[in-house]
Design an enzyme around this catalytic site. Structure first.
Site, PDB file in Angstrom:
ATOM      1  N   ILE A   1       6.361   1.924  10.977  1.00 26.72           N
ATOM      2  CA  ILE A   1       7.066   2.540   9.848  1.00 26.72           C
ATOM      3  C   ILE A   1       7.400   4.012  10.083  1.00 26.72           C
ATOM      4  CG2 ILE A   1       6.226   0.901   8.101  1.00 26.72           C
ATOM      5  CD1 ILE A   1       4.383   3.241   7.091  1.00 26.72           C
TER       6      ILE A   1
ATOM      7  N   GLY B   1      -3.435  -6.781   6.636  1.00 31.08           N
ATOM      8  CA  GLY B   1      -4.388  -5.827   6.084  1.00 31.08           C
ATOM      9  C   GLY B   1      -5.128  -6.407   4.889  1.00 31.08           C
TER      10      GLY B   1
ATOM     11  N   LYS C   1      -0.083  11.286   1.516  1.00 22.79           N
ATOM     12  CA  LYS C   1       0.309  10.171   0.647  1.00 22.79           C
ATOM     13  C   LYS C   1       1.166  10.679  -0.513  1.00 22.79           C
ATOM     14  CE  LYS C   1      -0.981   6.232   0.562  1.00 22.79           C
ATOM     15  NZ  LYS C   1      -0.444   4.956   1.138  1.00 22.79           N
TER      16      LYS C   1
ATOM     17  N   ALA D   1      -0.484   2.270   6.014  1.00 27.53           N
ATOM     18  CA  ALA D   1      -0.847   3.684   5.862  1.00 27.53           C
ATOM     19  C   ALA D   1      -1.863   4.051   6.925  1.00 27.53           C
ATOM     20  CB  ALA D   1      -1.464   3.917   4.475  1.00 27.53           C
TER      21      ALA D   1
ATOM     22  N   LEU E   1      -5.052  -5.566   1.585  1.00 26.78           N
ATOM     23  CA  LEU E   1      -4.156  -5.872   0.465  1.00 26.78           C
ATOM     24  C   LEU E   1      -2.990  -6.747   0.925  1.00 26.78           C
ATOM     25  CD1 LEU E   1      -3.080  -5.460  -2.432  1.00 26.78           C
ATOM     26  CD2 LEU E   1      -2.112  -3.265  -1.686  1.00 26.78           C
TER      27      LEU E   1
ATOM     28  N   TYR F   1      -5.255  13.264   3.893  1.00 24.72           N
ATOM     29  CA  TYR F   1      -4.841  11.916   3.457  1.00 24.72           C
ATOM     30  C   TYR F   1      -4.075  12.014   2.129  1.00 24.72           C
ATOM     31  CZ  TYR F   1      -5.303   7.269   1.349  1.00 24.72           C
ATOM     32  OH  TYR F   1      -5.050   6.081   0.708  1.00 24.72           O
TER      33      TYR F   1
HETATM   34  N1  NAP Z   1      -8.630   0.709   0.792  1.00 25.70           N
HETATM   35  C1  NAP Z   1      -8.717   1.394  -0.337  1.00 25.70           C
HETATM   36  O1  NAP Z   1      -9.789   1.516  -0.944  1.00 25.70           O
HETATM   37  C2  NAP Z   1      -7.479   2.061  -0.913  1.00 25.70           C
HETATM   38  C3  NAP Z   1      -7.584   2.825  -2.077  1.00 25.70           C
HETATM   39  C4  NAP Z   1      -6.423   3.397  -2.626  1.00 25.70           C
HETATM   40  C5  NAP Z   1      -5.198   3.202  -2.000  1.00 25.70           C
HETATM   41  N2  NAP Z   1      -5.127   2.468  -0.847  1.00 25.70           N
HETATM   42  C6  NAP Z   1      -3.831   2.269  -0.198  1.00 25.70           C
HETATM   43  O2  NAP Z   1      -3.625   0.867  -0.158  1.00 25.70           O
HETATM   44  C7  NAP Z   1      -2.846   0.510   0.981  1.00 25.70           C
HETATM   45  C8  NAP Z   1      -3.438  -0.702   1.651  1.00 25.70           C
HETATM   46  O3  NAP Z   1      -4.789  -0.493   1.990  1.00 25.70           O
HETATM   47  P1  NAP Z   1      -5.613  -1.613   2.805  1.00 25.70           P
HETATM   48  O4  NAP Z   1      -7.040  -1.360   2.510  1.00 25.70           O
HETATM   49  O5  NAP Z   1      -5.019  -2.957   2.581  1.00 25.70           O
HETATM   50  O6  NAP Z   1      -5.293  -1.144   4.318  1.00 25.70           O
HETATM   51  P2  NAP Z   1      -5.552  -1.852   5.722  1.00 25.70           P
HETATM   52  O7  NAP Z   1      -6.432  -3.046   5.602  1.00 25.70           O
HETATM   53  O8  NAP Z   1      -5.930  -0.787   6.682  1.00 25.70           O
HETATM   54  O9  NAP Z   1      -4.082  -2.370   6.085  1.00 25.70           O
HETATM   55  C9  NAP Z   1      -3.042  -1.496   6.472  1.00 25.70           C
HETATM   56  C10 NAP Z   1      -2.049  -2.282   7.299  1.00 25.70           C
HETATM   57  O10 NAP Z   1      -0.971  -1.408   7.696  1.00 25.70           O
HETATM   58  C11 NAP Z   1      -0.766  -1.519   9.117  1.00 25.70           C
HETATM   59  N3  NAP Z   1      -0.273  -0.246   9.621  1.00 25.70           N
HETATM   60  C12 NAP Z   1      -0.973   0.909   9.746  1.00 25.70           C
HETATM   61  N4  NAP Z   1      -0.178   1.871  10.241  1.00 25.70           N
HETATM   62  C13 NAP Z   1       1.060   1.331  10.416  1.00 25.70           C
HETATM   63  C14 NAP Z   1       2.300   1.825  10.889  1.00 25.70           C
HETATM   64  N5  NAP Z   1       2.423   3.091  11.303  1.00 25.70           N
HETATM   65  N6  NAP Z   1       3.355   0.991  10.906  1.00 25.70           N
HETATM   66  C15 NAP Z   1       3.225  -0.308  10.516  1.00 25.70           C
HETATM   67  N7  NAP Z   1       2.078  -0.840  10.075  1.00 25.70           N
HETATM   68  C16 NAP Z   1       0.993  -0.037  10.028  1.00 25.70           C
HETATM   69  C17 NAP Z   1      -2.142  -1.864   9.664  1.00 25.70           C
HETATM   70  O11 NAP Z   1      -2.037  -2.463  10.937  1.00 25.70           O
HETATM   71  P3  NAP Z   1      -3.057  -2.021  12.128  1.00 25.70           P
HETATM   72  O12 NAP Z   1      -4.428  -2.089  11.559  1.00 25.70           O
HETATM   73  O13 NAP Z   1      -2.807  -3.034  13.186  1.00 25.70           O
HETATM   74  O14 NAP Z   1      -2.652  -0.625  12.527  1.00 25.70           O
HETATM   75  C18 NAP Z   1      -2.628  -2.850   8.588  1.00 25.70           C
HETATM   76  O15 NAP Z   1      -2.068  -4.121   8.792  1.00 25.70           O
HETATM   77  C19 NAP Z   1      -2.714   1.784   1.806  1.00 25.70           C
HETATM   78  O16 NAP Z   1      -1.415   2.295   1.586  1.00 25.70           O
HETATM   79  C20 NAP Z   1      -3.753   2.741   1.244  1.00 25.70           C
HETATM   80  O17 NAP Z   1      -3.331   4.079   1.334  1.00 25.70           O
HETATM   81  C21 NAP Z   1      -6.239   1.896  -0.294  1.00 25.70           C
END
Ligand code: NAP
Length: 295
Positions: free
Chosen positions: A37, A10, A129, A60, A12, A125
């Site tokens: 998860i 992902g 969370k 997530a 992060l 969401y």
């Molecule tokens: N992006 C933002 O601006 C933002 C802001 C505040 C907080 N956050 C939090 O930061 C975290 C990381 O964000 P990100 O932007 O890095 O997210 P991301 O690029 O969407 O990465 C999420 C990763 O989790 C995997 N995943 C999703 N559902 C899953 C499950 N049920 N079991 C196992 N793996 C799973 C996804 O795999 P697949 O794609 O293959 O499903 C992907 O590898 C999240 O917890 C999010 O809530 C994000």
């Protein structure tokens, strides 16, 4: 240390794998094909096979409209997922670092949110969370719940798809010559390499608890775009979008600035002003332009 990073491909997660590896840790990068998860048997089987000392969860369901359409699925991933991880982390005596969000707040405070401010999420969401945070905090003592905001990094966000905000702005400027951006949503744009470094630092501490972790300062999306175009010297007509020009399908906080009070109090805050992270991102982009291609 043995570190398991969940969501390793992902936005992060990929920077966390790099940061822990550079720190000399033995990293097990886990993608969605390796672990689910929301299912306890999957979480137990995979993590008991690795027996990490540190478990880092970035996974997530965080596409806001999808969460609103499928709240049960969002609860399974965003709330029961962290609960499952916390149960197994407790059994393994591992530290759990779990990533949460500014969307636990409603945005009405108008000044930076502290960890002790009462959450009041506006959408599915945020609600799910927040439930995930509660499960982690109630289940295992050795936890870090890390709320962050406005992430951008070299790898695209898988849940949202497409380009990050910076890449989108530069693409639109290039294609259209004029870009319109909202000025009524205030955030702290945070770069994922910077957050990953902060999380490595936290993993060395035993000051467990809830932390706000974002770049210093804040800006509206319009101000963020203005800075992107200024740094890159992009010729573009940047305009403030009318408040109803991009109507949101789901309620979101208009102001979600987080103060890193917990990190600062413990002398652990490593964040720089948001402009520094942006400069670094854009500098690396010039050095390796191929890294910007999105899925
Ligand atoms: N992006 C933002 O601006 C933002 C802001 C505040 C907080 N956050 C939090 O930061 C975290 C990381 O964000 P990100 O932007 O890095 O997210 P991301 O690029 O969407 O990465 C999420 C990763 O989790 C995997 N995943 C999703 N559902 C899953 C499950 N049920 N079991 C196992 N793996 C799973 C996804 O795999 P697949 O794609 O293959 O499903 C992907 O590898 C999240 O917890 C999010 O809530 C994000």
């Amino acid at each position: 240390m043995k570190v398991a990073v969940i969501g390793a491909n992902g936005q992060l997660g990929s920077d966390l794998v790099a940061a822990f590896s550079e720190n000399g840790d033995a990293v097990s990068p886990l993608t969605h094909t390796d672990i689910e998860i929301s299912e306890l048997p999957s979480v137990s089987r995979v993590l008991e096979g690795i027996r990490p000392q540190v478990i880092v969860n970035t996974a997530a369901m965080h596409h806001v409209e999808n969460c609103e359409r499928e709240p049960e699925k969002a609860f399974a991933v965003n709330a029961l997922g962290p609960r499952n991880l916390a149960l197994v982390a407790r059994d393994l005596d591992a530290v759990l670092l779990h990533v949460s969000t500014d969307y636990v707040f409603d945005g009405s405070k108008g000044s930076p949110y502290l960890e002790e401010d009462s959450p009041r999420p506006l959408n599915a969401y945020g609600i799910t969370k927040l439930a995930g945070e509660h499960f982690v905090r109630a289940t295992t003592a050795k936890h870090f719940v890390i709320r962050t905001s406005g992430l951008y990094g070299k790898s695209p966000c898988r849940a949202k798809g497409g380009l990050n905000f910076i890449e989108l702005m530069l693409k639109l400027a290039n294609e259209r010559g004029e870009v319109r951006v909202v000025d009524n949503e205030v955030v702290s744009p945070t770069s994922t390499p910077e957050l990953a470094q902060q999380m490595v630092r936290l993993s060395h501490s035993d000051c467990y608890g809830l932390y706000h972790a974002t770049a210093e300062g804040s800006c509206s999306w319009y101000e963020f775009a203005r800075e992107i175009f200024a740094i890159t010297d992009t010729p573009v007509r940047l305009k403030v979008a009318a408040p109803d020009e991009f109507p949101a399908k789901v309620a979101r906080p208009k102001y979600s600035v987080l103060e890193n009070r917990g990190l600062k109090t413990r002398g652990l805050n490593a964040f720089k002003p948001w402009q520094d992270g942006l400069h670094k991102y854009l500098g690396n982009r010039i050095k390796s332009p191929s890294a910007q291609i999105s899925s």
